[in-house]
Design a protein around this motif. Structure first.
Motif, PDB file in Angstrom:
ATOM      1  N   GLU A 283       0.837  -1.198   0.000  1.00  0.00           N
ATOM      2  CA  GLU A 283       0.000   0.000   0.000  1.00  0.00           C
ATOM      3  C   GLU A 283       0.871   1.247   0.000  1.00  0.00           C
ATOM      4  N   GLY A 287       2.581   3.416  -7.442  1.00  0.00           N
ATOM      5  CA  GLY A 287       1.297   3.701  -8.086  1.00  0.00           C
ATOM      6  C   GLY A 287       0.148   3.898  -7.121  1.00  0.00           C
ATOM      7  N   ALA A 288       0.172   3.204  -6.010  1.00  0.00           N
ATOM      8  CA  ALA A 288      -0.946   3.304  -5.078  1.00  0.00           C
ATOM      9  C   ALA A 288      -0.743   4.529  -4.205  1.00  0.00           C
ATOM     10  N   SER A 290      -3.074   7.221  -3.702  1.00  0.00           N
ATOM     11  CA  SER A 290      -4.172   7.947  -3.072  1.00  0.00           C
ATOM     12  C   SER A 290      -4.333   7.451  -1.645  1.00  0.00           C
ATOM     13  N   ASN A 291      -4.913   8.296  -0.834  1.00  0.00           N
ATOM     14  CA  ASN A 291      -5.173   7.839   0.529  1.00  0.00           C
ATOM     15  C   ASN A 291      -6.588   8.215   0.904  1.00  0.00           C
ATOM     16  N   TYR A 292      -7.043   7.715   2.005  1.00  0.00           N
ATOM     17  CA  TYR A 292      -8.467   7.855   2.301  1.00  0.00           C
ATOM     18  C   TYR A 292      -8.683   8.562   3.623  1.00  0.00           C
TER      19      TYR A 292
ATOM     20  N   LYS B  23      -5.863  -2.888  -1.323  1.00  0.00           N
ATOM     21  CA  LYS B  23      -5.934  -1.541  -1.870  1.00  0.00           C
ATOM     22  C   LYS B  23      -5.248  -1.422  -3.226  1.00  0.00           C
ATOM     23  N   VAL B  26      -7.466  -2.609  -5.816  1.00  0.00           N
ATOM     24  CA  VAL B  26      -8.519  -1.625  -6.083  1.00  0.00           C
ATOM     25  C   VAL B  26      -7.977  -0.516  -6.985  1.00  0.00           C
ATOM     26  N   GLU B  27      -6.777  -0.076  -6.695  1.00  0.00           N
ATOM     27  CA  GLU B  27      -6.163   0.970  -7.534  1.00  0.00           C
ATOM     28  C   GLU B  27      -6.100   0.517  -8.996  1.00  0.00           C
ATOM     29  N   GLU B  28      -5.703  -0.735  -9.183  1.00  0.00           N
ATOM     30  CA  GLU B  28      -5.569  -1.236 -10.555  1.00  0.00           C
ATOM     31  C   GLU B  28      -6.929  -1.308 -11.246  1.00  0.00           C
ATOM     32  N   ARG B  29      -7.919  -1.752 -10.500  1.00  0.00           N
ATOM     33  CA  ARG B  29      -9.254  -1.856 -11.084  1.00  0.00           C
ATOM     34  C   ARG B  29      -9.765  -0.475 -11.485  1.00  0.00           C
ATOM     35  N   LEU B 189      -9.810   1.140   3.324  1.00  0.00           N
ATOM     36  CA  LEU B 189     -10.910   0.642   2.514  1.00  0.00           C
ATOM     37  C   LEU B 189     -11.658  -0.467   3.238  1.00  0.00           C
ATOM     38  N   THR B 219     -13.059   9.600  -3.704  1.00  0.00           N
ATOM     39  CA  THR B 219     -12.105   9.010  -4.643  1.00  0.00           C
ATOM     40  C   THR B 219     -12.778   7.824  -5.321  1.00  0.00           C
ATOM     41  N   GLN B 221     -11.547   4.996  -5.710  1.00  0.00           N
ATOM     42  CA  GLN B 221     -11.242   3.797  -4.934  1.00  0.00           C
ATOM     43  C   GLN B 221     -12.316   3.545  -3.886  1.00  0.00           C
ATOM     44  N   VAL B 222     -12.684   4.625  -3.207  1.00  0.00           N
ATOM     45  CA  VAL B 222     -13.702   4.519  -2.161  1.00  0.00           C
ATOM     46  C   VAL B 222     -15.058   4.181  -2.780  1.00  0.00           C
ATOM     47  N   TYR B 224     -15.651   2.723  -5.551  1.00  0.00           N
ATOM     48  CA  TYR B 224     -15.623   1.340  -6.037  1.00  0.00           C
ATOM     49  C   TYR B 224     -15.886   0.357  -4.893  1.00  0.00           C
TER      50      TYR B 224
ATOM     51  N   GLN C 286     -10.796  -8.431  -5.417  1.00  0.00           N
ATOM     52  CA  GLN C 286      -9.523  -8.226  -6.094  1.00  0.00           C
ATOM     53  C   GLN C 286      -9.023  -9.542  -6.689  1.00  0.00           C
ATOM     54  N   GLU C 289     -10.538  -9.991 -10.007  1.00  0.00           N
ATOM     55  CA  GLU C 289      -9.778  -9.200 -10.989  1.00  0.00           C
ATOM     56  C   GLU C 289      -8.491  -9.918 -11.374  1.00  0.00           C
ATOM     57  N   ARG C 326     -18.287 -10.769 -13.951  1.00  0.00           N
ATOM     58  CA  ARG C 326     -17.210  -9.891 -14.385  1.00  0.00           C
ATOM     59  C   ARG C 326     -16.902 -10.085 -15.863  1.00  0.00           C
TER      60      ARG C 326
END
Lengths: 292, 308, 492
Positions: A283, A287-288, A290-292, B23, B26-29, B189, B219, B221-222, B224, C286, C289, C326
């Motif tokens: 995490e 690339g990952a 963003s944060n929440y 997470k 999720v980012e990839e999706r 998440l 976002t 991500q959220v 989704y 996930q 996916e 999916r």
């Protein structure tokens, strides 16, 4: 006058000392051409049995902690040291001078100690943590190839054997060894040393016999993962390489001078390792973002 | 479709059975939704859908009746220079402005949504939250946007959060209840998913990401994660729960990516303002500019679209 | 259990994506492409050309030189000359700069490469644009940097190049595989004869243009298009020092046999039938996916495709339901459409192979599921396909299909699934999905496979070694380990 008790030279398979199932033998000769022992002339079936033993114990041997393997291998050196006179006498019987024989045994003991030390050290040298351009932790670690078939050097009886077996088993592989056809005596005695030094039965299996006769069986065997050839017979090597394609065995041949200080190398350990690369998400890296 | 469960039958969800969330996956999706290229007819259709799904929002301490009136006018007349545009779904205001808004929109079809339960922090006793909600409804609110007690949630008092939502829903009756999770304060998440479950099982008609007061807000991500929760809930109960991302969606592009996500996760049945809303204050104009750009091929300027 | 059909909500209407075709206007394919030997484009010695077609619509794209053994010989000679006279004596840092420059030009022409790759291979423009081409460039960047740092990769050794290397690459990732091969070979100081696959030669020939543009000394990289006979000529050429092959296990075995008794080094990156294992505690959405990405990425034309799915029984129903849902959203069709998820099967031949396996699967009693999706009338297409009720012993669960076809089995215990996963002649990759860290390490260390994707699948990176155990081949490509196949080491 006392009659000497002669030693019966047998095979070493799965921690046992059976005769060849074929019942065949061949005479081992000294330099003058005199018979010094009757050796088992191993058959295809002996190879098969040895591979079964090697396979059975491979996972357990490979999963021992590196430290534990190191302790066990150091123990081989201790056992060999204790039986140095026997090795010297066998080497002399096979035709080298007492001085040379002593040197060879000394080198053999030192070489085992050298490799024992490598058990828990080679992995970090050849492994890596790979900085991939995504949010993943990625590393490449080494794993044993599995069962390795070894064709011992024809030119040296003890040190040639030690130099081949050690880098293979240090890395967690098990092996089936075909001893030097012309200089086989030490092989069986070495088996006795190994058997008394906490090495689980089946990790090292030693056969005696003719490489020309068994090469095809080794090379085509579907449950041998790799071959280690240390001879100088190009035709034999070529046969091994050709038939190794049955299951895509990895084939390595070396031209080290095993009897010298240079006949030991951590790169040989590495050659009999597979590289396994593992990925796992992280995490909040790369690339990952963003944060929440 | 089954009827919504009665309050007496509300069951606390089995939180141990909800899927955990990776997470990075999720980012990839989400990144995949963003690679969808929406053009031509599908873009025109999407832009109109977005306009029709907006809860036009003003939630400021400095809100005045005049400000609310202007916004209500905009809600019904997005861009009169261009006839044939839909109106937005609702206006969203503080309880004190509900009466003003209701009077403006009347029976235009635009609904009045009111935040309640001591929005945005939710730091008030239940009795006051109930009172707050009742007041908004009495003033004419068609929809209630409540906030959950994030402090209670984060300290693990899930039953409290559940009971509170259920109590508000009871006050709401037929008034539709949107439950704001304030995902920016839930941190993970996994928490978003857990809070979604609690809200849906406690009687939410909609689940909503954010108050708009906390960053990050809606976002993808959220959203989704919440859509996945809605899908699983639908599978288990047959009940369609609505989704409202709110805060941070200010461009047509991002709003269309959200539609893509709804379509591919939940299906077209959710592509209506009955089940999907955008909580936004500045999105409408960007969408309007895109509508005109799509139709005329000419890039637009903000100066030509009213800011209310 | 809820009724499956959604109620029709007020105002809900179908919303479909309009076609979003990638423009091809910036791509000017030539009618005819020659071989690239000794820094020049030269006609094949036979004078013959063959067509390369677009599998998405069966239309001819261009003619390509039909190289044969004589051309291979010319190319090897050019490579040897370049090796002796230029490349092996060039300072390493200069070598590096050439590779960097090639990578940069590729980046500049990335969009052209992506479109041509899509046209020639049938892969989706999204994947060509977002995965193949950037990864290919990155690979060259990565290895360029190694050229003057090789001593650090091999402690206590001096590092020597091998000489001329022959490289034979497959059709599934045409440019990416070329980059995987060329990068480390050049960085370590070797010269190259590369043979692209006959169905996908175009991006390699574009790469030849880039190489020319970069000013790389003549003969350092030679590209000979052709068929299996050209490949065999390369393998058997006496003046080649190393063969690197990516392709089928059958051909790999022939190569191992062919080079026996020679001093040629060999690396083989071959087939697979990789297991993708979902434990009950996995992050299910996930994981779904990951399953999709594992098997439907590049139409399943991926040697490491997660083609055997193992589901732990408690989540079997749930995962299967979600998976079916999916794949219903996957868009199958024109690869040039930016929204297409599953493009064209690479060739008629491959489509026939896939159909053969579908037939076998049904005959074996497995249950086949395909989503309803319209397929283009022309071109080679296969919808995403699931097989349930599959036995470990069935052919579709054992043989590599190399298409968008997934077999699904269940398991109950960890030991059982490890045994089933390893029960294959292959050992390329595997996927593990669980939230339990110790379980990941337990399973990953017991799986006999070269790449383990834990809670992810089908990830690639220049820094990450790739390659298999057992009949998936030997040698690694990528990362520090990817250098070893191209060097000989000498004791200090």
């Amino acid at each position: 006058m006392r009659l000497e008790i002669l030693k019966t030279y047998k095979l070493f398979i799965g921690g046992q000392f059976p005769r060849t199932e074929s019942g065949r033998y061949y005479p081992a000769l000294n330099k003058k051409g005199e018979v010094i022992a009757n050796m088992c002339l191993s058959s295809r079936k002996d190879v098969k049995n040895a591979v079964v033993s090697a396979r059975k114990v491979q996972l357990a041997w490979g999963e021992k902690t590196a430290f534990n393997r190191s302790q066990i291998i150091y123990r081989i050196a201790e056992m060999l040291e204790g039986r140095r006179d026997q090795f010297i006498s066998e080497l002399v019987k096979q035709g080298i001078s007492k001085n040379k024989a002593e040197e060879e045994v000394n080198l053999a003991v030192d070489r085992i100690v050298y490799y024992a030390g490598w058990c828990d050290k080679f992995a970090p040298i050849f492994s890596s943590v790979n900085p991939v351009a995504s949010s993943h932790f990625n590393f490449s670690a080494l794993e044993p190839m599995g069962v390795v078939g070894i064709f011992a050097s024809e030119t040296s009886s003890l040190i040639g054997l030690i130099s081949l077996i050690l880098p293979v088993i240090v890395g967690g592989n098990t092996c089936v060894v075909l001893a030097s056809e012309s200089l086989p005596l030490c092989a069986v005695t070495l088996a006795e040393v190994i058997n008394t030094s906490d090495v689980p039965g089946g990790v090292v299996n030693i056969l005696t016999g003719k490489a020309g006769e068994l090469a095809s069986t080794f090379a085509s065997h579907m449950d041998i993962n790799a071959l280690f050839y240390a001879g100088s017979d190009e035709a034999l090597l070529s046969e091994l390489q050709q038939k190794a394609n049955s299951n895509l065995k990895r084939v390595y041949s070396y031209t080290y001078d095993w009897g010298s200080e240079k006949g030991q190398d951590v790169y040989i350990i590495n050659d009999f390792q597979e590289v396994k690369t593992t990925w796992h998400p992280i995490e909040n890296v790369g690339g990952a973002s963003s944060n929440y | 479709m089954k009827l919504k469960k009665e309050k007496s039958k509300l069951v606390f969800p089995d939180l141990s059975s909800i899927p955990c969330i990776d997470k990075v996956g999720v980012e990839e999706r989400v990144a995949r939704f963003q690679t969808r290229s929406i053009k031509d007819a599908s873009k025109e259709q999407a832009l109109r859908m977005v306009l029709n799904m907006i809860d036009l929002t003003t939630l400021e301490g400095k809100d005045t009746p005049q400000k609310v009136k202007q916004m209500c006018y905009k809600a019904m007349h997005l861009h009169d220079a261009h006839p044939g545009l839909p109106s937005v779904a609702a206006v969203c205001v503080y309880p004190s402005m509900v009466a003003v808004a209701k009077k403006e929109v009347q029976d235009s079809g635009v609904k009045v949504a009111s935040v309640s339960t001591a929005f945005p922090s939710g730091q008030a006793p239940l009795s006051i939250k109930l009172e707050d909600t009742k007041f908004a409804i009495d003033e004419g609110a068609d929809e209630i946007d409540m906030v959950i007690s994030r402090g209670k949630f984060l300290s693990g008092e899930y039953q409290y959060v559940f009971d509170e939502i259920a109590a508000i829903k009871e006050v709401c009756g037929k008034v539709r209840l949107k439950v704001i999770l304030e995902t920016g304060e839930l941190i993970t998440l996994d928490n978003v998913r857990k809070a979604s479950e609690i809200a849906m099982y406690a009687g939410a008609d909609f689940i909503k990401t954010s108050t708009g007061k906390i960053q990050p807000a809606a976002t993808m991500q959220v959203t989704y994660t919440m859509l996945c929760a809605i899908k699983d809930y639908y599978h288990k109960t047959g009940i369609m729960i609505g989704m409202k991302p709110a805060g941070g969606i200010s461009t047509a592009k991002l709003s269309i990516h959200n539609l893509v996500m709804v379509k591919e996760v939940l299906g077209s049945a959710w592509l209506t303002n009955e089940y999907f809303r955008f909580g936004a204050s500045s999105l409408a104009n960007d969408v309007l500019m895109q509508v005109l750009k799509t139709e005329t091929g000419i890039y637009q300027s903000a100066d030509y679209f009213s800011i209310d | 259990m809820a009724e499956k059909k959604h109620k029709t909500a007020k105002g809900a209407i179908e919303w479909d994506y309009s076609p979003a075709l990638e423009s091809t206007s910036h791509v000017q394919l030539k009618d005819r492409y020659d071989l690239f030997i000794g820094g020049k484009f030269v006609k094949p010695s036979s004078g013959l050309y063959f067509d390369t077609i677009n599998p998405a619509n069966e239309e001819k794209l261009a003619e390509v030189g039909h190289g044969n053994a004589a051309d291979i010989d010319k190319a090897v000679k050019a490579a040897r000359k370049a090796y002796n006279e230029v490349w092996s004596i060039m300072p390493a840092k200069e070598r590096a700069k050439y590779i960097f420059r090639i990578a940069r030009i590729m980046q500049e022409r990335a969009r052209e490469f992506a479109v041509v790759e899509t046209l020639d291979a049938g892969k989706t423009i999204r994947e060509a644009r977002d995965i193949d081409i950037p990864l290919a460039c990155n690979h060259l960047f990565y290895y360029a940097g190694w050229a003057d740092k090789l001593e650090y990769a091999f402690p206590n050794r001096s590092v020597r190049s091998l000489g001329v290397v022959g490289q034979i690459i497959p059709w599934n990732f045409p440019l990416l595989m070329a980059a995987w091969k060329i990068g480390p070979a050049l960085a370590t100081g070797n010269t190259i004869v590369l043979k692209p696959a006959e169905s996908t030669p175009l991006t390699a020939l574009l790469l030849a243009e880039v190489i020319k543009e970069s000013g790389l000394p003549e003969g350092v990289v030679n590209i000979v298009t052709g068929f299996g006979d050209a490949g065999a000529a390369l393998v058997n050429h006496p003046d080649v020092n190393k063969i690197a092959f990516t392709g089928s296990t059958n051909v790999g075995k022939l190569i191992q046999q062919a080079v026996a008794g020679t001093k040629k080094k060999v690396t083989l990156e071959l087939g697979g039938k990789s297991a993708n294992i979902i434990f009950q505690d996995a992050a299910i959405d996930q994981a779904v996916e990951g399953i999709v990405n594992g098997i439907f990425f590049n139409q399943g034309h991926v040697c490491c495709a997660g083609s055997r799915l193992f589901l732990q029984e408690p989540v079997y129903e749930e995962v299967l339901r979600k998976l079916k849902d999916r794949i219903q959203t996957l868009i199958v069709g024109n690869p040039l459409d930016k929204n297409t998820d599953v493009g064209a099967i690479n060739s008629k031949e491959q489509l026939d192979t896939i159909h053969k396996y579908l037939k076998i699967g049904k005959k074996e009693g497995a249950e086949m599921y395909q989503p309803e999706c319209p397929l283009p009338a022309k071109g080679y297409y296969c919808p995403p396909t699931l097989f349930t009720n599959v036995a470990q012993s069935s052919i579709i669960a054992q043989e590599e299909i190399f298409g968008p076809v997934l077999t699904i089995q269940t398991f109950r215990t960890v030991d059982e699934v490890i045994q089933k996963a390893n029960n294959s002649p292959y050992g390329l990759a595997a996927g593990i999905w669980t939230e339990k860290g110790s379980q990941i390490f337990n399973v990953s260390s017991r799986l006999r496979a070269g790449v383990i994707w834990a809670n992810t699948y089908n990830k690639f990176d220049p820094t990450s070694p790739f390659g298999g155990y057992k009949e998936s081949g030997f040698g690694r490509e990528g990362g520090i380990h990817g250098l070893a196949p191209y060097v000989k080491l000498e004791a200090l």
